[in-house]
Design an enzyme around this catalytic site. Structure first.
Site, PDB file in Angstrom:
ATOM      1  N   ILE A 104       0.832  -1.196   0.000  1.00 20.70           N
ATOM      2  CA  ILE A 104       0.000   0.000   0.000  1.00 20.70           C
ATOM      3  C   ILE A 104       0.870   1.252   0.000  1.00 20.70           C
ATOM      4  O   ILE A 104       0.572   2.243  -0.672  1.00 20.70           O
ATOM      5  CB  ILE A 104      -0.917   0.020   1.235  1.00 20.70           C
ATOM      6  CG1 ILE A 104      -1.702  -1.290   1.328  1.00 20.70           C
ATOM      7  CG2 ILE A 104      -1.875   1.194   1.189  1.00 20.70           C
ATOM      8  CD1 ILE A 104      -2.447  -1.468   2.632  1.00 20.70           C
ATOM      9  N   GLU A 105       1.963   1.220   0.754  1.00 23.16           N
ATOM     10  CA  GLU A 105       2.807   2.401   0.891  1.00 23.16           C
ATOM     11  C   GLU A 105       3.590   2.704  -0.379  1.00 23.16           C
ATOM     12  O   GLU A 105       3.700   3.855  -0.797  1.00 23.16           O
ATOM     13  CB  GLU A 105       3.782   2.212   2.066  1.00 23.16           C
ATOM     14  CG  GLU A 105       3.126   2.212   3.434  1.00 23.16           C
ATOM     15  CD  GLU A 105       2.631   3.598   3.815  1.00 23.16           C
ATOM     16  OE1 GLU A 105       3.184   4.586   3.314  1.00 23.16           O
ATOM     17  OE2 GLU A 105       1.696   3.687   4.626  1.00 23.16           O
TER      18      GLU A 105
END
Length: 416
Positions: free
Chosen positions: A142-143
């Site tokens: 996600i990051e």
């Protein structure tokens, strides 16, 4: 043995809002379908841009099963079957993110499957070392999209997207010479320590995940506004919009990679090997010295060692040099020659500049002749570069600019 794989991949944090209602253990959204479609299609497309996929051969990795008719019970059963500590709630927003991953963007999942085969063992080792749930290994998806050289518009960097000050507080070196946020091993160790400290505060993994995204300050404010309630879904209305989406995306990423085979998605093929070895050295070294003696292309050394911003390992303490696995023997055999090769021109004559480059301010920003330029009406990057006696490429690198577009009043970091 540790290798590094670096693919240019621009990451934008997703944001969106939805209403929810709790029914037993299943959370069901009441957001309209049009709202869900809009923010999944528009926002997730930004995360999974096609230009980042030029290196892939995924002709056999095509999702053929139409998920539109798949009942919710299948998703719920699969998520429930995962041997996880962290709750994996299911709702319409989660489902739309799952569909986006496995049906509309199978090639991106194929890419993530391939990269996860390399990075997940690194994450798992550290998570186990610190006694953390293994499923946290999905956070870097996600990051950063598992891109260790990803930079955000606000200056976060690396697989775990540390800001400079947070990185320094976690013991990472960030200056003009070295940016250990881009080192997968050191950044992962720092991220695990940070996650462990967040759990000591909140004792709830969904709150920890949310705090990793927006910071403990925003979580504390949301708890206060929710009259002290400490459940993610209770404080959800008071969180920043991007953080409201963060847990659903985390669940969708977990589903997509765990059940990719159920959607006929296979791993992508890489154009080069991942095999690499790490050598520790406490002597000052330039990557050009290694390249010219071992015949390893400088571009390859930079790909494997992006944390060294000026191609210099500063020395004075152990620093890791990552090499192709089949070239470590050549380095060891010619080690003394490598350290002597062009040392005067590459290192000794630049010692003062290199030493200064290691110094930073409280935010982790370099002090080596840095200053700020404010964009004026009529300015262009080319014109600014000419007046400041530098290049457009350097200005874009210093400020993490993806294009030549600038705006009046914009602050640009500059270095003499």
């Amino acid at each position: 043995m540790h290798g590094r794989l670096y693919i240019l991949f621009f990451i934008v944090l997703l944001c969106g809002a939805y209403l929810y209602a709790q029914d037993n253990d299943t959370i069901v959204t009441t957001a309209t379908d049009s709202t869900v479609r809009k923010y999944t299609q528009d926002e997730l497309d930004m995360r999974l841009m096609d230009f980042a996929l030029s290196w892939l051969d995924t002709t056999e990795c095509t999702a053929t099963a139409d998920t539109a008719g798949m009942p919710d019970s299948v998703y719920i059963a699969r998520l429930s079957s995962l041997p996880y500590i962290i709750e994996m709630p299911y709702n319409t927003v989660v489902r739309n993110f799952i569909d986006m991953y496995v049906q509309r963007r199978p090639r991106q999942v194929a890419r993530l499957l391939t990269l996860s085969g390399f990075y997940f063992p690194i994450f798992e080792e550290k998570l186990h070392q610190y006694g953390l749930p293994e499923e946290l290994k999905f956070l870097p998806i996600i990051e950063s999209g598992l891109n260790p050289t990803a930079y955000s518009p606000v200056g976060a960097a690396g697989l775990w997207q540390f800001m400079p000050r947070t990185a320094k507080n976690c013991g990472l070196e960030v200056n003009s010479l070295v940016d250990e946020r881009l080192d997968p091993l050191k950044a992962t160790d720092a991220a695990c320590r940070f996650l462990r400290s967040l759990y000591a505060i909140y004792e709830d993994w969904n709150l920890v995940i949310a705090a990793y995204n927006c910071g403990p300050g925003n979580i504390n404010k949301a708890i206060h506004r929710a009259n002290g309630k400490r459940d993610f879904w209770d404080i959800w209305p008071y969180l920043p919009q991007e953080t409201r989406s963060y847990v659903p995306i985390f669940v969708a990423a977990n589903y997509a990679l765990n059940f990719a085979d159920e959607h006929n998605i296979c791993m992508a093929r890489l154009p080069y090997t991942l095999a690499a070895d790490t050598i520790l050295t406490n002597r000052r070294l330039h990557l050009m010295q290694v390249s010219e003696i071992t015949d390893i292309p400088l571009t390859e050394l930079r790909r494997l060692n992006p944390q060294y911003r000026m191609d210099v390992l500063p020395g004075g303490k152990p620093y890791a040099l990552c090499l192709p696995a089949d070239m470590t023997g050549a380095f060891i055999m010619h080690e003394d020659t490598i350290y002597r090769h062009r040392a005067d021109s590459l290192l000794h004559s630049r010692r003062e500049v290199i030493d200064l480059a290691q110094k930073t301010d409280a935010d982790g920003l370099p002090l080596a002749g840095s200053y700020t330029y404010t964009v004026k009406k009529g300015d262009t990057l080319g014109g600014i570069a000419k007046k400041q006696k530098t290049t457009v490429q350097k200005i874009k690198k210093w400020n993490h600019l993806k294009s030549d577009m600038i705006s009046i009043g914009q602050k640009l970091k500059m270095f003499r």
